[in-house]
Design a protein around this motif. Structure first.
Motif, PDB file in Angstrom:
ATOM      1  N   TYR A 107       0.848  -1.205   0.000  1.00 51.21           N
ATOM      2  CA  TYR A 107       0.000   0.000   0.000  1.00 51.21           C
ATOM      3  C   TYR A 107       0.878   1.247   0.000  1.00 51.21           C
ATOM      4  N   GLY A 108       0.514   2.177  -0.817  1.00 51.95           N
ATOM      5  CA  GLY A 108       1.195   3.474  -0.765  1.00 51.95           C
ATOM      6  C   GLY A 108       2.588   3.483  -1.334  1.00 51.95           C
ATOM      7  N   THR A 270      10.693  10.590  -9.131  1.00 51.90           N
ATOM      8  CA  THR A 270      11.318  11.738  -8.458  1.00 51.90           C
ATOM      9  C   THR A 270      10.327  12.858  -8.180  1.00 51.90           C
TER      10      THR A 270
HETATM   11  N1  LIG Z   1       7.117  12.704  -3.942  1.00 55.82           N
HETATM   12  C1  LIG Z   1       6.710  11.611  -4.595  1.00 55.82           C
HETATM   13  N2  LIG Z   1       5.523  11.067  -4.348  1.00 55.82           N
HETATM   14  C2  LIG Z   1       5.145   9.965  -5.024  1.00 55.82           C
HETATM   15  C3  LIG Z   1       5.987   9.371  -5.993  1.00 55.82           C
HETATM   16  N3  LIG Z   1       5.352   8.284  -6.483  1.00 55.82           N
HETATM   17  C4  LIG Z   1       4.174   8.211  -5.835  1.00 55.82           C
HETATM   18  N4  LIG Z   1       4.030   9.220  -4.961  1.00 55.82           N
HETATM   19  C5  LIG Z   1       2.932   9.490  -4.030  1.00 55.82           C
HETATM   20  O1  LIG Z   1       2.770   8.402  -3.147  1.00 55.82           O
HETATM   21  C6  LIG Z   1       1.420   8.271  -2.747  1.00 55.82           C
HETATM   22  C7  LIG Z   1       0.949   6.845  -2.936  1.00 55.82           C
HETATM   23  O2  LIG Z   1       0.915   6.543  -4.327  1.00 55.82           O
HETATM   24  P1  LIG Z   1      -0.067   5.496  -4.974  1.00 55.82           P
HETATM   25  O3  LIG Z   1       0.216   5.462  -6.399  1.00 55.82           O
HETATM   26  O4  LIG Z   1      -1.482   5.769  -4.584  1.00 55.82           O
HETATM   27  O5  LIG Z   1       0.429   4.181  -4.254  1.00 55.82           O
HETATM   28  P2  LIG Z   1      -0.204   2.703  -4.347  1.00 55.82           P
HETATM   29  O6  LIG Z   1      -0.984   2.503  -3.089  1.00 55.82           O
HETATM   30  O7  LIG Z   1       0.994   1.793  -4.380  1.00 55.82           O
HETATM   31  O8  LIG Z   1      -1.005   2.633  -5.575  1.00 55.82           O
HETATM   32  C8  LIG Z   1       0.652   9.270  -3.568  1.00 55.82           C
HETATM   33  O9  LIG Z   1       0.411  10.404  -2.793  1.00 55.82           O
HETATM   34  C9  LIG Z   1       1.612   9.630  -4.698  1.00 55.82           C
HETATM   35  O10 LIG Z   1       1.387  10.914  -5.188  1.00 55.82           O
HETATM   36  C10 LIG Z   1       7.273   9.970  -6.233  1.00 55.82           C
HETATM   37  O11 LIG Z   1       8.083   9.516  -7.046  1.00 55.82           O
HETATM   38  N5  LIG Z   1       7.589  11.089  -5.515  1.00 55.82           N
END
Ligand SMILES: Nc1nc2c(ncn2[C@@H]2O[C@H](COP(=O)(O)OP(=O)(O)O)[C@@H](O)[C@H]2O)c(=O)[nH]1
Ligand SMILES: [Mg+2]
Length: 467
Positions: A107-108, A270
């Motif tokens: 998650y996340g 990034t």
């Molecule tokens: N700063 C930053 N935030 C990221 C990056 N990749 C993902 N996020 C953030 O991490 C959080 C979780 O991402 P999400 O795609 O929903 O994760 P999932 O639960 O694996 O699908 C979100 O707020 C994204 O915007 C990144 O490379 N840099």
């Protein structure tokens, strides 16, 4: 990205490249700082110690001067590249058929965001790309994928009501065949567990994706090693996408961990935007981390600051036991050309790595000009042997050149000091001197006679004239 770590490591490297000479103290200091920076990046201590051992061993090898620095800079570069993985991994796609890329991660970790980035990245490179939402655990997951895909202008396939990922897959699989690449979002968990691995295994067997990409956030540091090992049990992982490299110093730990478990890092995230994606190459990454471009310039500049022609000329006159005022002038000029590198005395013929008193060769440019005027007013014989200058000649030269007598005397004094140094420096082994001093054995083992050394030591203790 790893900004603080990078600037710390850059600091260490320019210290190495700009050091006057390489001694144990410098190496210890460099190792200490490198260790601190790598620990902060969450690199495993065993790997760090291994690297430091190699540096210390290399530093003991009998190579003098600038080449030793190059050797060490290259060693550190190559070792860091080695722990960051092999070059040349990239996602390969089969032409003429649909390539499925399944995303895995907790998650996340950034799976959904990363899909939109990758889809955008490959659509810009001429591929027909789609996304498929199979995260049935998180209530808002399909909507999030849909929104992100809209932004990236990517076709998106979701079913907001279906709770069985295999059913969703079966529903869309024919439609997906018209795309080149389909990125598949899957469900995560808070921590890796048997139910997650099982779910992925089932999808893996049914979909038989060309690639599985593990998504891990940089801030998990070296715990990535364990996570990658667990996820690999679910199927063949092609590589890792490390997200959030922008927000933490710990990214080094993830990168190194991935190498250790043979899960090559393919991309870095990034930032939160679509464009915030970079392909990962260990060599390019380390070069940037070390400020390699700057380092190379630094080393190169140090090498070319003194042209061979001038070097030979000065060396020759030194060999004949001469060190004229013009030689001194040329040397100081050469050092000024190097800017802050002027302290690298090992580049100056005759000084061969001697530690000169701070500031001995720092002469203001305006003063250098006046010195030149004074030198130009001298006869050839006087330039070569300024000791023969009498007070009345100095007064004449002062009048002729419009340089005050005290400045001329100051220049002559400086010349005498440097000449004393240079004359003895030719067969002077600095390391031996330092060892001798450190062990309290004194200077008896040195190739320089005691009287000269005592004289030099006395001369350089006090503040030098003209500084
Ligand atoms: N700063 C930053 N935030 C990221 C990056 N990749 C993902 N996020 C953030 O991490 C959080 C979780 O991402 P999400 O795609 O929903 O994760 P999932 O639960 O694996 O699908 C979100 O707020 C994204 O915007 C990144 O490379 N840099
Ligand atoms: Mg998600």
């Amino acid at each position: 990205m790893l900004d603080k770590v990078a600037s710390n490591i850059k600091g260490v490297m320019s210290k190495l490249a700009g050091a006057i000479f390489i001694d144990k103290r410098l190496i210890d200091d460099i190792c200490k700082k490198l260790k601190r920076a790598l620990l902060e990046a969450d690199v495993d201590i065993k790997l760090i110690n291994h690297l430091l051992d190699k540096i210390k061993k290399k530093a003991k090898e009998k190579v003098k001067g600038i080449s030793k620095k190059e050797l060490l800079v290259n060693l550190i570069h190559n070792e860091l590249v080695r722990i960051l993985g092999k070059e040349g991994y990239a996602l390969e796609f089969v032409k003429g058929e649909t390539n499925y890329v399944m995303m895995l991660g907790l998650y996340g970790s950034g799976k959904t965001t990363t899909i939109s980035k990758l889809a955008f990245y490959y659509s810009k490179r001429g591929f027909k790309v789609a996304a498929l939402g199979l995260d049935v655990h998180r209530p808002a997951a399909p909507e999030q994928l849909e929104q992100l895909c809209q932004k990236a202008k990517i076709s998106c396939f979701i079913d907001k009501n279906e709770k069985d990922p295999l059913k969703i897959w079966n529903k869309f699989k024919d439609e997906l065949k018209k795309f080149d690449i389909v990125f598949i979002d899957t469900a995560g968990r808070d921590a890796i567990n048997a139910s997650l691995v099982k779910e992925i295994k089932i999808l893996y067997r049914n979909i038989t994706p060309q690639h599985m990409i593990l998504v891990m956030a940089a801030d998990i540091g070296k715990t990535a090693k364990k996570q990658a090992q667990e996820f690999k049990k679910a199927g063949r992982v092609s590589g890792v996408f490390v997200t959030r490299m922008d927000g933490t110093a710990k990214g080094g730990g993830v990168l190194v961990s991935c190498t250790e478990v043979e899960a090559p890092v393919l991309f870095l995230g990034t930032g939160e935007k679509l464009q915030d994606i970079e392909t990962f190459s260990p060599t390019a990454f380390v070069s940037r981390l070390l400020g390699m471009g700057d380092l190379e310039t630094l080393l190169e500049k140090a090498k070319t600051a003194i042209e061979d022609k001038d070097k030979k000329k000065i060396e020759k006159s030194l060999e004949q036991g001469k060190f004229s005022l013009m030689d001194m002038y040329d040397q100081i000029k050469a050092m000024q050309k190097m800017g802050p590198l002027g302290k690298i005395t090992e580049l100056i013929p005759g000084l061969g790595g001697m530690k000169l008193p701070e500031g001995l060769l720092d002469v203001q440019e305006s003063k250098m000009k006046r010195w030149k005027f004074a030198i130009d007013s001298m006869t050839k014989k006087e330039k070569e042997n300024p000791e023969i200058l009498t007070s009345s000649r100095i007064a004449r030269i002062s009048k002729g050149s419009n340089v005050p007598t005290n400045e001329i005397r100051e220049m002559l004094k400086q010349h005498k000091l440097i000449k004393g140094f240079v004359g003895k420096a030719k067969d002077f082994d600095l390391e031996k001197l330092q060892k001798g001093m450190a062990s309290g054995r004194g200077m008896s083992e040195l190739p320089v006679d005691k009287k000269t050394l005592r004289k030099l030591a006395k001369k350089f203790k006090g503040k030098l004239p003209g500084m």
